[in-house]
Design an enzyme around this catalytic site. Sequence first.
Site, PDB file in Angstrom:
ATOM      1  N   ALA A 274       0.831  -1.218   0.000  1.00 19.93           N
ATOM      2  CA  ALA A 274       0.000   0.000   0.000  1.00 19.93           C
ATOM      3  C   ALA A 274       0.861   1.262   0.000  1.00 19.93           C
ATOM      4  O   ALA A 274       1.925   1.273   0.619  1.00 19.93           O
ATOM      5  CB  ALA A 274      -0.904   0.013   1.230  1.00 19.93           C
ATOM      6  N   PRO A 275       0.428   2.301  -0.698  1.00 16.84           N
ATOM      7  CA  PRO A 275      -0.843   2.445  -1.420  1.00 16.84           C
ATOM      8  C   PRO A 275      -0.824   1.901  -2.850  1.00 16.84           C
ATOM      9  O   PRO A 275      -1.780   2.138  -3.589  1.00 16.84           O
ATOM     10  CB  PRO A 275      -1.056   3.963  -1.415  1.00 16.84           C
ATOM     11  CG  PRO A 275       0.333   4.530  -1.432  1.00 16.84           C
ATOM     12  CD  PRO A 275       1.190   3.573  -0.657  1.00 16.84           C
ATOM     13  N   GLY A 276       0.228   1.224  -3.228  1.00 18.79           N
ATOM     14  CA  GLY A 276       0.196   0.545  -4.527  1.00 18.79           C
ATOM     15  C   GLY A 276       0.992   1.223  -5.630  1.00 18.79           C
ATOM     16  O   GLY A 276       0.824   0.870  -6.800  1.00 18.79           O
ATOM     17  N   LYS A 278       4.217   1.022  -6.380  1.00 22.21           N
ATOM     18  CA  LYS A 278       5.095   0.074  -7.097  1.00 22.21           C
ATOM     19  C   LYS A 278       4.293  -1.095  -7.657  1.00 22.21           C
ATOM     20  O   LYS A 278       4.670  -1.684  -8.664  1.00 22.21           O
ATOM     21  CB  LYS A 278       6.229  -0.396  -6.183  1.00 22.21           C
ATOM     22  CG  LYS A 278       7.140   0.756  -5.828  1.00 22.21           C
ATOM     23  CD  LYS A 278       8.267   0.378  -4.930  1.00 22.21           C
ATOM     24  CE  LYS A 278       8.866   1.630  -4.305  1.00 22.21           C
ATOM     25  NZ  LYS A 278       7.981   2.287  -3.313  1.00 22.21           N
ATOM     26  N   ASP A 327      -0.096 -10.288   7.100  1.00 21.56           N
ATOM     27  CA  ASP A 327       1.207  -9.915   7.647  1.00 21.56           C
ATOM     28  C   ASP A 327       2.293 -10.676   6.881  1.00 21.56           C
ATOM     29  O   ASP A 327       2.400 -11.899   6.995  1.00 21.56           O
ATOM     30  CB  ASP A 327       1.216 -10.280   9.143  1.00 21.56           C
ATOM     31  CG  ASP A 327       2.542  -9.967   9.811  1.00 21.56           C
ATOM     32  OD1 ASP A 327       3.501  -9.581   9.101  1.00 21.56           O
ATOM     33  OD2 ASP A 327       2.615 -10.118  11.043  1.00 21.56           O
ATOM     34  N   ASP A 350       9.228  -3.907  -0.326  1.00 25.18           N
ATOM     35  CA  ASP A 350       9.399  -2.464  -0.069  1.00 25.18           C
ATOM     36  C   ASP A 350       9.105  -2.297   1.424  1.00 25.18           C
ATOM     37  O   ASP A 350       7.992  -1.952   1.818  1.00 25.18           O
ATOM     38  CB  ASP A 350       8.398  -1.697  -0.944  1.00 25.18           C
ATOM     39  CG  ASP A 350       8.624  -0.197  -0.912  1.00 25.18           C
ATOM     40  OD1 ASP A 350       9.658   0.242  -0.396  1.00 25.18           O
ATOM     41  OD2 ASP A 350       7.748   0.536  -1.408  1.00 25.18           O
ATOM     42  N   CYS A 403      12.902   3.395   1.622  1.00 21.83           N
ATOM     43  CA  CYS A 403      13.154   4.809   1.322  1.00 21.83           C
ATOM     44  C   CYS A 403      13.991   5.388   2.464  1.00 21.83           C
ATOM     45  O   CYS A 403      13.624   6.382   3.066  1.00 21.83           O
ATOM     46  CB  CYS A 403      11.858   5.577   1.106  1.00 21.83           C
ATOM     47  SG  CYS A 403      10.659   5.407   2.427  1.00 21.83           S
TER      48      CYS A 403
HETATM   49  C1  LIG Z   1       7.081   1.703   2.255  1.00 20.31           C
HETATM   50  S1  LIG Z   1       5.402   1.390   2.405  1.00 20.31           S
HETATM   51  C2  LIG Z   1       5.035   0.635   0.868  1.00 20.31           C
HETATM   52  C3  LIG Z   1       4.849   1.563  -0.268  1.00 20.31           C
HETATM   53  C4  LIG Z   1       4.349   0.839  -1.516  1.00 20.31           C
HETATM   54  N1  LIG Z   1       5.199  -0.280  -1.856  1.00 20.31           N
HETATM   55  C5  LIG Z   1       4.231   1.770  -2.701  1.00 20.31           C
HETATM   56  O1  LIG Z   1       5.155   1.803  -3.547  1.00 20.31           O
HETATM   57  O2  LIG Z   1       3.215   2.469  -2.817  1.00 20.31           O
HETATM   58  C6  LIG Z   1       5.398   0.002   3.453  1.00 20.31           C
HETATM   59  C7  LIG Z   1       4.034  -0.620   3.632  1.00 20.31           C
HETATM   60  O3  LIG Z   1       4.232  -1.868   4.315  1.00 20.31           O
HETATM   61  C8  LIG Z   1       3.145  -2.077   5.170  1.00 20.31           C
HETATM   62  N2  LIG Z   1       3.591  -3.094   6.150  1.00 20.31           N
HETATM   63  C9  LIG Z   1       4.285  -2.902   7.283  1.00 20.31           C
HETATM   64  N3  LIG Z   1       4.529  -4.075   7.888  1.00 20.31           N
HETATM   65  C10 LIG Z   1       3.966  -5.028   7.108  1.00 20.31           C
HETATM   66  C11 LIG Z   1       3.859  -6.437   7.212  1.00 20.31           C
HETATM   67  N4  LIG Z   1       4.379  -7.090   8.251  1.00 20.31           N
HETATM   68  N5  LIG Z   1       3.201  -7.122   6.246  1.00 20.31           N
HETATM   69  C12 LIG Z   1       2.658  -6.446   5.183  1.00 20.31           C
HETATM   70  N6  LIG Z   1       2.710  -5.105   5.059  1.00 20.31           N
HETATM   71  C13 LIG Z   1       3.371  -4.407   5.995  1.00 20.31           C
HETATM   72  C14 LIG Z   1       2.863  -0.709   5.723  1.00 20.31           C
HETATM   73  O4  LIG Z   1       1.562  -0.626   6.266  1.00 20.31           O
HETATM   74  C15 LIG Z   1       3.067   0.167   4.490  1.00 20.31           C
HETATM   75  O5  LIG Z   1       1.859   0.331   3.811  1.00 20.31           O
END
Ligand SMILES: C[S@@+](CC[C@H](N)C(=O)[O-])C[C@H]1O[C@@H](n2cnc3c(N)ncnc32)[C@H](O)[C@@H]1O
Length: 459
Positions: A274-276, A278, A327, A350, A403
């Site tokens: 999220a938010p999607g 990539k 998760d 990511d 990031c």
């Molecule tokens: C850096 S952001 C991702 C940005 C996204 N890849 C994009 O390009 O739009 C990291 C995301 O990982 C989620 N997250 C954190 N821990 C997680 C887990 N254990 N399993 C799945 N998602 C997780 C967070 O809620 C957050 O939305």
Amino acid sequence: MPMTAQPSSSHTKAPSLKEQIEWAALGLQRVAQGQSARDVVTTWPTASPVRPGAQALLYTALRHWGQTRAVIALLAKKKPQPPIDMFLAVALTLLLEPQGVSYAPFTVVNQTVEALRRSKKWQAQAGFVNACLRRFLRERDTLLSAIDGDVAARTNHPAWWVECVRQDHPHDWERILEASNARAPLTLRVNVARIDRDAYLALLTGAGVEAIPVLEAGVMLRKAVDVRDLPGYAQGWFSVQDAAAQRAAALLLGGCGRSQQESQPLLILDACAAPGGKTAHLLEWAAAHQLHIELIAMEVDAQRASRIADNMQRLGFDGQLQVEVADAANTGSWQQPVLKGRLLDAVLLDAPCSASGIVRRHPDIRWLRRPQDLDALVSIQALILKNLWALLKPGGRLLYCTCSIFHREGQDQIRQFLAQHADATQVGELLQLLPGGLEAMPLVEDHDGFFYGLLQKAS
Ligand SMILES: C[S@@+](CC[C@H](N)C(=O)[O-])C[C@H]1O[C@@H](n2cnc3c(N)ncnc32)[C@H](O)[C@@H]1O
């Protein structure tokens, strides 16, 4: 969280500076209580004419918060009560900010005092604030040189953060901190599944928007605009995405096509999606390169996961992926129902991180993070990486990215992983991108801080 005063506004005439000061000061107070600046701004009425100016002022105040806090400590014998300290911080920002909208100093002082007089709760402090600001104007040079030895005041970052940057980037740390306080460019990624990048650039030129091409599908705008006013927003012709983040799709998918059999799509997991941003890029890249993929976008936060679906709908990728709220670290809970006995061809991880590479876009991050947050993030990154690795096919690839500019979340994480996994090899160089494009060979002329490490599993 304690209740905080909400800004007041008449909404009937052009916003005055005093309203913007009040909104920004109350916003700063909420950031001081732990709320993100973005969340604060979201609670402000969208249609209010005060909002754009107040938002710009809040963000600028966050970029000066080290300096203004130190000046306030010199101006006031006793720490002023909130939100009076925040009114002072915002007013001092306006008096310090060289590139901002320039107001005459006496206007700033008068409007701040007026803002305080608007409320019964604060009016008793108006004289004190007036005296502090007038003293600042009289003794500006002396006061600023008195705080020069204070690293948080000089860099506008907390001392522990400065130390992390200095340790990891001993030659560039000052330039990195300076770049982290600058304003970031507006960069778009053209949805090449819908429109060719050069055709989109021509549309921008036709609309009088100056932009340059970056990387395979990006355009960097010379001036920030409201993206909803750009051609093709509603049609999903572009997404907002910094150039540094636009490396992910090609790095992961670039080497994946070679072994693909016509009939079988590559099974790909975008593990923290999220938010999607990539996620969509993976779909766009695959479409542009005739790569057949089956994409699963995973996100632990259900509310954030719903934004993936919204974005995919706008971009025209509805129904082309599976979104899972799960998760990524707890693979045992979803491996069977989601993968149904299959292994993954590729994983994009990511990972959740400090976001130390994007503080120029989110100037509150440095003030909200605590040193202990970094330990927790490094542990969860390592756990997700280790657990997802087990779901990768022999010969499969995993792209780890953050990031962040902190080595603990980037190169140290990958080196430690390689030391513990004999079946993992690093593909290409580890890529540490620095904010403002400060690395030796910049990716493009300006981008955020970002880290990439590509791994391959032994066949
Ligand atoms: C850096 S952001 C991702 C940005 C996204 N890849 C994009 O390009 O739009 C990291 C995301 O990982 C989620 N997250 C954190 N821990 C997680 C887990 N254990 N399993 C799945 N998602 C997780 C967070 O809620 C957050 O939305």
